[in-house]
Design an enzyme around this catalytic site. Structure first.
Site, PDB file in Angstrom:
ATOM      1  N   HIS A   9       0.821  -1.223   0.000  1.00  0.00           N
ATOM      2  CA  HIS A   9       0.000   0.000   0.000  1.00  0.00           C
ATOM      3  C   HIS A   9       0.848   1.263   0.000  1.00  0.00           C
ATOM      4  O   HIS A   9       1.913   1.318   0.617  1.00  0.00           O
ATOM      5  CB  HIS A   9      -1.052  -0.008   1.111  1.00  0.00           C
ATOM      6  CG  HIS A   9      -0.556   0.115   2.520  1.00  0.00           C
ATOM      7  ND1 HIS A   9      -0.409   1.321   3.154  1.00  0.00           N
ATOM      8  CD2 HIS A   9      -0.208  -0.822   3.450  1.00  0.00           C
ATOM      9  CE1 HIS A   9      -0.006   1.120   4.403  1.00  0.00           C
ATOM     10  NE2 HIS A   9       0.130  -0.169   4.604  1.00  0.00           N
TER      11      HIS A   9
ATOM     12  N   ASP B 187       5.720   2.338   6.877  1.00  0.00           N
ATOM     13  CA  ASP B 187       4.446   1.629   6.652  1.00  0.00           C
ATOM     14  C   ASP B 187       3.665   2.406   5.603  1.00  0.00           C
ATOM     15  O   ASP B 187       3.045   3.399   5.931  1.00  0.00           O
ATOM     16  CB  ASP B 187       3.677   1.523   7.975  1.00  0.00           C
ATOM     17  CG  ASP B 187       2.296   0.899   7.812  1.00  0.00           C
ATOM     18  OD1 ASP B 187       2.013   0.330   6.744  1.00  0.00           O
ATOM     19  OD2 ASP B 187       1.490   0.996   8.753  1.00  0.00           O
TER      20      ASP B 187
ATOM     21  N   GLU C 267      -5.345   1.649   2.346  1.00  0.00           N
ATOM     22  CA  GLU C 267      -5.212   0.466   3.205  1.00  0.00           C
ATOM     23  C   GLU C 267      -5.525   0.814   4.645  1.00  0.00           C
ATOM     24  O   GLU C 267      -6.165   0.052   5.366  1.00  0.00           O
ATOM     25  CB  GLU C 267      -3.788  -0.099   3.105  1.00  0.00           C
ATOM     26  CG  GLU C 267      -3.597  -1.462   3.768  1.00  0.00           C
ATOM     27  CD  GLU C 267      -3.183  -1.398   5.246  1.00  0.00           C
ATOM     28  OE1 GLU C 267      -3.175  -2.453   5.899  1.00  0.00           O
ATOM     29  OE2 GLU C 267      -2.886  -0.295   5.750  1.00  0.00           O
ATOM     30  N   GLU C 268      -5.056   1.977   5.073  1.00  0.00           N
ATOM     31  CA  GLU C 268      -5.092   2.340   6.497  1.00  0.00           C
ATOM     32  C   GLU C 268      -6.503   2.582   7.035  1.00  0.00           C
ATOM     33  O   GLU C 268      -6.696   2.708   8.242  1.00  0.00           O
ATOM     34  CB  GLU C 268      -4.209   3.567   6.754  1.00  0.00           C
ATOM     35  CG  GLU C 268      -2.718   3.353   6.469  1.00  0.00           C
ATOM     36  CD  GLU C 268      -2.025   2.423   7.460  1.00  0.00           C
ATOM     37  OE1 GLU C 268      -2.682   1.941   8.404  1.00  0.00           O
ATOM     38  OE2 GLU C 268      -0.819   2.169   7.281  1.00  0.00           O
TER      39      GLU C 268
ATOM     40  N   ASP D 264       3.763  -6.041   3.576  1.00  0.00           N
ATOM     41  CA  ASP D 264       3.497  -4.947   4.510  1.00  0.00           C
ATOM     42  C   ASP D 264       4.498  -5.044   5.664  1.00  0.00           C
ATOM     43  O   ASP D 264       5.232  -6.021   5.774  1.00  0.00           O
ATOM     44  CB  ASP D 264       2.054  -5.022   5.027  1.00  0.00           C
ATOM     45  CG  ASP D 264       1.479  -3.654   5.361  1.00  0.00           C
ATOM     46  OD1 ASP D 264       2.245  -2.757   5.765  1.00  0.00           O
ATOM     47  OD2 ASP D 264       0.255  -3.479   5.231  1.00  0.00           O
TER      48      ASP D 264
ATOM     49  N   HIS E  42       3.246   3.064  12.992  1.00  0.00           N
ATOM     50  CA  HIS E  42       2.289   4.175  13.113  1.00  0.00           C
ATOM     51  C   HIS E  42       2.828   5.283  14.024  1.00  0.00           C
ATOM     52  O   HIS E  42       2.065   5.947  14.720  1.00  0.00           O
ATOM     53  CB  HIS E  42       0.902   3.699  13.571  1.00  0.00           C
ATOM     54  CG  HIS E  42       0.154   3.024  12.463  1.00  0.00           C
ATOM     55  ND1 HIS E  42      -1.197   2.822  12.469  1.00  0.00           N
ATOM     56  CD2 HIS E  42       0.587   2.507  11.284  1.00  0.00           C
ATOM     57  CE1 HIS E  42      -1.561   2.207  11.349  1.00  0.00           C
ATOM     58  NE2 HIS E  42      -0.483   1.992  10.619  1.00  0.00           N
TER      59      HIS E  42
HETATM   60 CO    CO Z   1      -0.398   0.846   8.761  1.00  0.00          CO
HETATM   61 ZN    ZN Z   2       0.761  -1.075   6.356  1.00  0.00          ZN
END
Ligand code: CO
Ligand code: ZN
Length: 338
Positions: free
Chosen positions: A67, A170, A199-200, A222, A308
């Protein structure tokens, strides 16, 4: 330049580009530029997914995906003094957000602080924080930022040798892995390298892309937790121990034939891999696997610390291993069918 510094450069460039959920077009343009010499065809779908195709002859399709979107903050309100209130886009940790520098789509920068009087020594919640872009009034702020605009943590790339840290690892670091794999894949199958959006917020771009590509086999990449930091919750993944074979997360359980295929290929290509069981979170494979009557789906992860946050940290050797592993799987003539 050796492979590590080359990969580091690519990761840095990809992490520094603006691209929160729903606003991924700048990241897509950069990925397309980097991938141009290694793909026969490019498509962008109406959601913004970027699809690069390298043609084979078997009539089968292998989809590699990562992503492009990163977590962000969306503007809710601007007050009389020009302070901006915001809501999270994706999984935003309040502790990682306060005192941060942010950057908007048009390059406008700001800093995040919190209400003081109401807090009494407690940790501020997102609703008690605001962005200060240096404006004196609402009008001045509105000249630069509007309700609905999305900002991200300002990228700060830290080069620690074979390990690197930056927000947006990420999942831009896995976008770099897919690019790295595409450089040398020579497969009997059509290879669809898909860079997904959104995606998130619930694997939404991957849902659209899995439907339009309809692959015979899917390999998603990922980041995953790296459980090797002080007082860390127990899970088997460790940074520097290689890419993972994912067994389960909250979005998917991977089938026995797919796991066996992954183990067999890892053995054959000599890439050191490790097992992954993630207690929380999900990836695009959770959307891809149940699509269109069911798609054989694999997930390979790069163990990453502090996911994150603005200081996500990963090991480049794990990424180069992931690229080799993914390439070897995509080049197998016999693909898993369940
Ligand atoms: Co993420
Ligand atoms: Zn991710």
């Amino acid at each position: 330049m050796n492979r590590i510094s080359e990969f580091k450069e690519l990761t840095k460039a990809l992490c520094e580009v603006y691209g929160p959920t729903g606003r991924e077009y700048k990241a897509a343009a950069l990925i397309k530029e980097k991938l141009a010499p290694y793909a026969d065809e490019f498509r962008t779908d109406p959601m913004g997914n970027l699809i690069a195709i390298k043609r084979g002859t078997s009539g089968k399709k292998v989809m590699l995906s990562a992503h492009m979107d990163q977590i962000g903050l969306i503007v809710l309100d601007i007050d009389d003094k020009g302070f901006i209130r915001f809501a999270p886009v994706g999984g935003i940790d309040p502790a990682a957000t306060v005192l941060r520098e942010v950057v908007f789509e048009n390059g406008v920068r700001g800093v995040i602080y919190h209400e003081e009087r109401t807090l009494k020594g407690e940790n501020p919640k997102l609703a008690q924080m605001f962005i200060d872009i240096g404006a004196r009034t609402r009008e001045e702020a509105e000249a630069h930022v509007s309700v609905g605009d999305i900002c991200t943590y300002a990228p700060h790339f830290v080069d620690m040798g074979s390990r690197v840290s930056c927000g947006a690892l990420d999942d831009r670091i896995c976008c770099a892995v897919v690019i790295e794999a595409m450089k040398s894949i020579s497969s009997p199958h059509d290879i669809y390298a898909v860079f997904t959006v959104q995606e998130e917020v619930g694997l939404r771009g991957a849902t659209a892309a899995a439907y339009s590509v309809h692959p015979d086999f899917s390999i998603n990449l990922d980041v995953t937790a790296s459980c090797d930091t002080p007082e860390c919750e127990y899970m088997p993944m460790r940074m520097g121990e290689g890419p993972t074979i994912k067994f389960m997360d909250r979005s998917a359980v991977f089938t026995r034939p797919v796991i066996d295929f992954m183990k067999r290929v890892a053995e054959k290509c000599g890439v050191k891999v490790q097992n992954e069981v993630l207690r929380y979170g999900g990836t695009d494979s959770g959307a891809i696997q149940p699509m269109l009557g069911g798609i054989p789906a694999a997930c390979v992860s790069v163990p990453t610390r502090y996911i994150h946050s603005p200081v996500e940290t990963a090991d480049i050797e794990d990424c180069l291993g992931a690229a080799e592993f993914v390439k070897a799987m995509a080049e197998e003539s016999e693909l898993p069918t369940a």
